[in-house]
Scaffold this motif. Sequence first.
Motif, PDB file in Angstrom:
ATOM      1  N   GLY A 196     -20.630  18.543 -54.827  1.00  0.00           N
ATOM      2  CA  GLY A 196     -20.152  19.908 -55.133  1.00  0.00           C
ATOM      3  C   GLY A 196     -20.064  20.145 -56.559  1.00  0.00           C
ATOM      4  N   SER A 197     -21.058  19.944 -57.452  1.00  0.00           N
ATOM      5  CA  SER A 197     -21.262  20.615 -58.806  1.00  0.00           C
ATOM      6  C   SER A 197     -22.544  20.568 -59.244  1.00  0.00           C
ATOM      7  N   ALA A 198     -23.086  21.661 -59.766  1.00  0.00           N
ATOM      8  CA  ALA A 198     -24.338  21.876 -60.190  1.00  0.00           C
ATOM      9  C   ALA A 198     -24.763  21.327 -61.505  1.00  0.00           C
ATOM     10  N   ALA A 199     -23.605  20.674 -62.295  1.00  0.00           N
ATOM     11  CA  ALA A 199     -23.936  20.087 -63.445  1.00  0.00           C
ATOM     12  C   ALA A 199     -24.807  18.872 -63.509  1.00  0.00           C
ATOM     13  N   ARG A 200     -25.588  18.432 -64.653  1.00  0.00           N
ATOM     14  CA  ARG A 200     -26.487  17.325 -64.456  1.00  0.00           C
ATOM     15  C   ARG A 200     -25.706  16.310 -65.769  1.00  0.00           C
ATOM     16  N   PHE A 201     -25.887  14.912 -65.032  1.00  0.00           N
ATOM     17  CA  PHE A 201     -25.109  13.868 -66.100  1.00  0.00           C
ATOM     18  C   PHE A 201     -26.362  12.825 -66.079  1.00  0.00           C
ATOM     19  N   GLU A 202     -26.078  12.046 -67.097  1.00  0.00           N
ATOM     20  CA  GLU A 202     -26.947  10.791 -67.350  1.00  0.00           C
ATOM     21  C   GLU A 202     -25.918   9.560 -67.689  1.00  0.00           C
ATOM     22  N   ALA A 203     -26.548   8.269 -67.467  1.00  0.00           N
ATOM     23  CA  ALA A 203     -25.882   7.173 -67.709  1.00  0.00           C
ATOM     24  C   ALA A 203     -26.400   6.552 -68.898  1.00  0.00           C
ATOM     25  N   LEU A 204     -25.522   6.565 -70.126  1.00  0.00           N
ATOM     26  CA  LEU A 204     -25.925   5.879 -71.285  1.00  0.00           C
ATOM     27  C   LEU A 204     -25.867   4.578 -71.163  1.00  0.00           C
ATOM     28  N   MET A 205     -25.140   3.727 -70.585  1.00  0.00           N
ATOM     29  CA  MET A 205     -24.835   2.259 -70.488  1.00  0.00           C
ATOM     30  C   MET A 205     -24.154   1.943 -69.204  1.00  0.00           C
ATOM     31  N   VAL A 206     -24.194   0.856 -68.743  1.00  0.00           N
ATOM     32  CA  VAL A 206     -23.297   0.294 -67.597  1.00  0.00           C
ATOM     33  C   VAL A 206     -22.124  -0.113 -68.228  1.00  0.00           C
ATOM     34  N   LEU A 207     -20.837   0.127 -67.697  1.00  0.00           N
ATOM     35  CA  LEU A 207     -19.836  -0.489 -68.407  1.00  0.00           C
ATOM     36  C   LEU A 207     -19.373  -1.840 -67.629  1.00  0.00           C
ATOM     37  N   ASN A 208     -19.810  -2.012 -66.359  1.00  0.00           N
ATOM     38  CA  ASN A 208     -19.303  -3.410 -65.618  1.00  0.00           C
ATOM     39  C   ASN A 208     -20.330  -3.333 -64.509  1.00  0.00           C
ATOM     40  N   LEU A 209     -20.755  -4.637 -64.274  1.00  0.00           N
ATOM     41  CA  LEU A 209     -21.100  -5.170 -62.874  1.00  0.00           C
ATOM     42  C   LEU A 209     -20.314  -5.389 -62.092  1.00  0.00           C
ATOM     43  N   ASN A 210     -20.224  -5.087 -60.838  1.00  0.00           N
ATOM     44  CA  ASN A 210     -19.135  -5.569 -59.841  1.00  0.00           C
ATOM     45  C   ASN A 210     -17.692  -4.970 -60.230  1.00  0.00           C
ATOM     46  N   GLY A 211     -16.888  -5.577 -59.275  1.00  0.00           N
ATOM     47  CA  GLY A 211     -15.449  -5.347 -59.542  1.00  0.00           C
ATOM     48  C   GLY A 211     -14.734  -4.636 -58.290  1.00  0.00           C
ATOM     49  N   ASP A 212     -15.651  -4.358 -57.182  1.00  0.00           N
ATOM     50  CA  ASP A 212     -14.828  -3.792 -55.924  1.00  0.00           C
ATOM     51  C   ASP A 212     -14.687  -4.896 -54.940  1.00  0.00           C
ATOM     52  N   VAL A 213     -13.666  -4.473 -54.037  1.00  0.00           N
ATOM     53  CA  VAL A 213     -13.269  -5.386 -53.088  1.00  0.00           C
ATOM     54  C   VAL A 213     -13.199  -4.546 -51.644  1.00  0.00           C
ATOM     55  N   ILE A 214     -13.693  -5.546 -50.669  1.00  0.00           N
ATOM     56  CA  ILE A 214     -13.658  -4.927 -49.247  1.00  0.00           C
ATOM     57  C   ILE A 214     -12.207  -5.720 -48.493  1.00  0.00           C
ATOM     58  N   GLY A 215     -11.486  -4.704 -47.998  1.00  0.00           N
ATOM     59  CA  GLY A 215     -10.328  -5.270 -47.234  1.00  0.00           C
ATOM     60  C   GLY A 215     -10.074  -4.717 -45.989  1.00  0.00           C
ATOM     61  N   VAL A 216      -9.318  -5.525 -45.304  1.00  0.00           N
ATOM     62  CA  VAL A 216      -9.151  -4.872 -43.904  1.00  0.00           C
ATOM     63  C   VAL A 216      -7.598  -4.765 -43.658  1.00  0.00           C
ATOM     64  N   SER A 217      -7.164  -3.931 -42.447  1.00  0.00           N
ATOM     65  CA  SER A 217      -5.807  -3.831 -42.284  1.00  0.00           C
ATOM     66  C   SER A 217      -5.067  -5.223 -41.710  1.00  0.00           C
ATOM     67  N   ALA A 218      -3.839  -5.421 -41.924  1.00  0.00           N
ATOM     68  CA  ALA A 218      -3.145  -6.641 -41.490  1.00  0.00           C
ATOM     69  C   ALA A 218      -3.478  -6.939 -39.973  1.00  0.00           C
ATOM     70  N   GLY A 219      -3.542  -5.688 -39.349  1.00  0.00           N
ATOM     71  CA  GLY A 219      -3.601  -5.993 -37.624  1.00  0.00           C
ATOM     72  C   GLY A 219      -5.122  -6.517 -37.447  1.00  0.00           C
TER      73      GLY A 219
END
Lengths: 393, 194
Positions: free
Chosen positions: A74-97
């Motif tokens: 939803g934006s027409a602006a263009r960006f670029e990545a100068l460096m990677v801040l971190n590898l990984n760091g996400d989790v997948i979780g499920v509901s208690a049920g």
Amino acid sequence: MSATPLALGYVALVDAAPLIVADALGFAGEEGLDLTLQPAPSWAALRDMLARGQVVAAQMLSPLPVASALGLGGSAARFEALMVLNLNGDVIGVSAGLAQRMRAQGFGFDFSDARAAGLALLAAAGDGLRIGVPFPFSMHVELIRYWLAGLGSPPPPRIEISTVPPPRMAEALAAGEIDAFCVGEPRGSVAVDSGAGVLLLPGSAIWAAAPEKVLATRAGWAEAEPDLAGRLMRAVWRAGRWLGQPDNRSLASDLLAGAGRLALPPELIERVLTGRLLICAEGAERRTPGFVEFHAGAANFPWRSQAAWIGARLALRHGLDPLPAIAAARAVFRSDLYRLHLQGTGAELPGASDKLEGSLSVPTAASSTQGRLILPPDRFFDAQVFDPADPLR
Amino acid sequence: MAKTLSIVVVEKDHERALMIVDGLREAGDFDICVISEEVGLARRIAERNPDLVLIDAGNPSRDALEDLTLASAPMERPVAMFVDHSDTALTKAAIEAGVSAYVVDGLRGERIKPILDAAVARFHMVHKMRVELSEIRRALEDRKVIDRAKGILMRARGIGEEEAYGLLRKAAMDQGKKLIDMAQALVMATDLLK
């Protein structure tokens, strides 16, 4: 000489750490920068702040600048990545049920085997599975889709992946709006502590070295302001090196926990930084080496091949012509600027700007300027290898 | 004559939503719908298929709107406004007021201006009220803490309320601290000693 003021934007997640540390521990000051860190309430808001120049650089979901180069979003602006801040760091979780149903079917929640966890999830999900992610252009979406498609089992008839703002993730899970989530820490651990969710996998179980967040700017800024860009990149790189030292994790947790930053208990953040996550409210701990990596193995190097992988995935999903999309994506990860601005700092600069993504299952020496580069395992759970020279294979 | 523009306003708070809707109605004849639920926000908006979506820039649920940019054809794709027009006065006003607008591509210019003018005015009011409310709340909380600190001093020293207040104020001045910070320190220290 007085320091140059520079406004940076971030979202209150653990991987904002390099920016927070660069400011708080004086790495920016050493480069003559006076940082102002502006928190953003959402990724869309942060993207717009960056596009309008309210901030000159920001912590950003790695696929977002790639999507911008492909004209998606939803934006027409263009960006670029100068460096990677971190590898990984996400989790997948499920509901208690859902976790209860998976346990009843004999699943042990080992927090490491992505195939077994995926098959157990599909078996317990029934005919529908609703998964919450923070943003449509995010590593979270890419990991979830890659994982579900690679299980070799027909997915349930109705899989719905929808955007849920991270601060609402635990609540959405508790209210039954979603059955599962993929989110950046500490939002998964918050869901665990509230009793709403059980952690199923770290993101690294799907892709062992996924570029998670990047330092993004508007396209062209770093070339227009080479001096500032270099100082900023070096300050952030030194902050990442500091964060990579195991001894510093406790202090880092306190820094991040502070009011005005993540505003969460330091103990919870320390779990994330040390990769010792509690996967359920009852307190079972799982250790994940490399759960989030800010430095080791040239973690900050923006590999063209990482961008190519993201570009290929986005093109496939959104019906774009893949080869031009991949070419446009590659240009977004500025390995050239990284080499230019980090030479002489002690940063390992790899001999190449591409690698076979997914080819390493053990730490492996690679050619670099100083000859001390050990690349971390970067395996995909299904053992596929992405060759940037032959991306459509 | 063009068809009536349809507008979706995303706002959880009923009062605030009413204020914004009233402002829009004064600006013209629009088909306005308020969505207050954060659950399935993108789906709800897609069902209405509006020309324009207005949402508080500080609302974390804004990210859910991004899903809409994927769901539809390019010409029907809602795009975030104000990003490419950062020099106009209207854009500046909208940013300052904290309103984000998503506009379906192709719908630009004069038809949007009166709506945004009205939205900007109302969002300004809403934000001002919110700031005032939080200031009042903080003042009330501060007073409670100061009252507790006074009570502690009165009991410990057997002095009256006015004297306790004077003592607290003098201590704060001597140490170059705010009265509320001094009171907070006293209350916390007393809690620890209990």
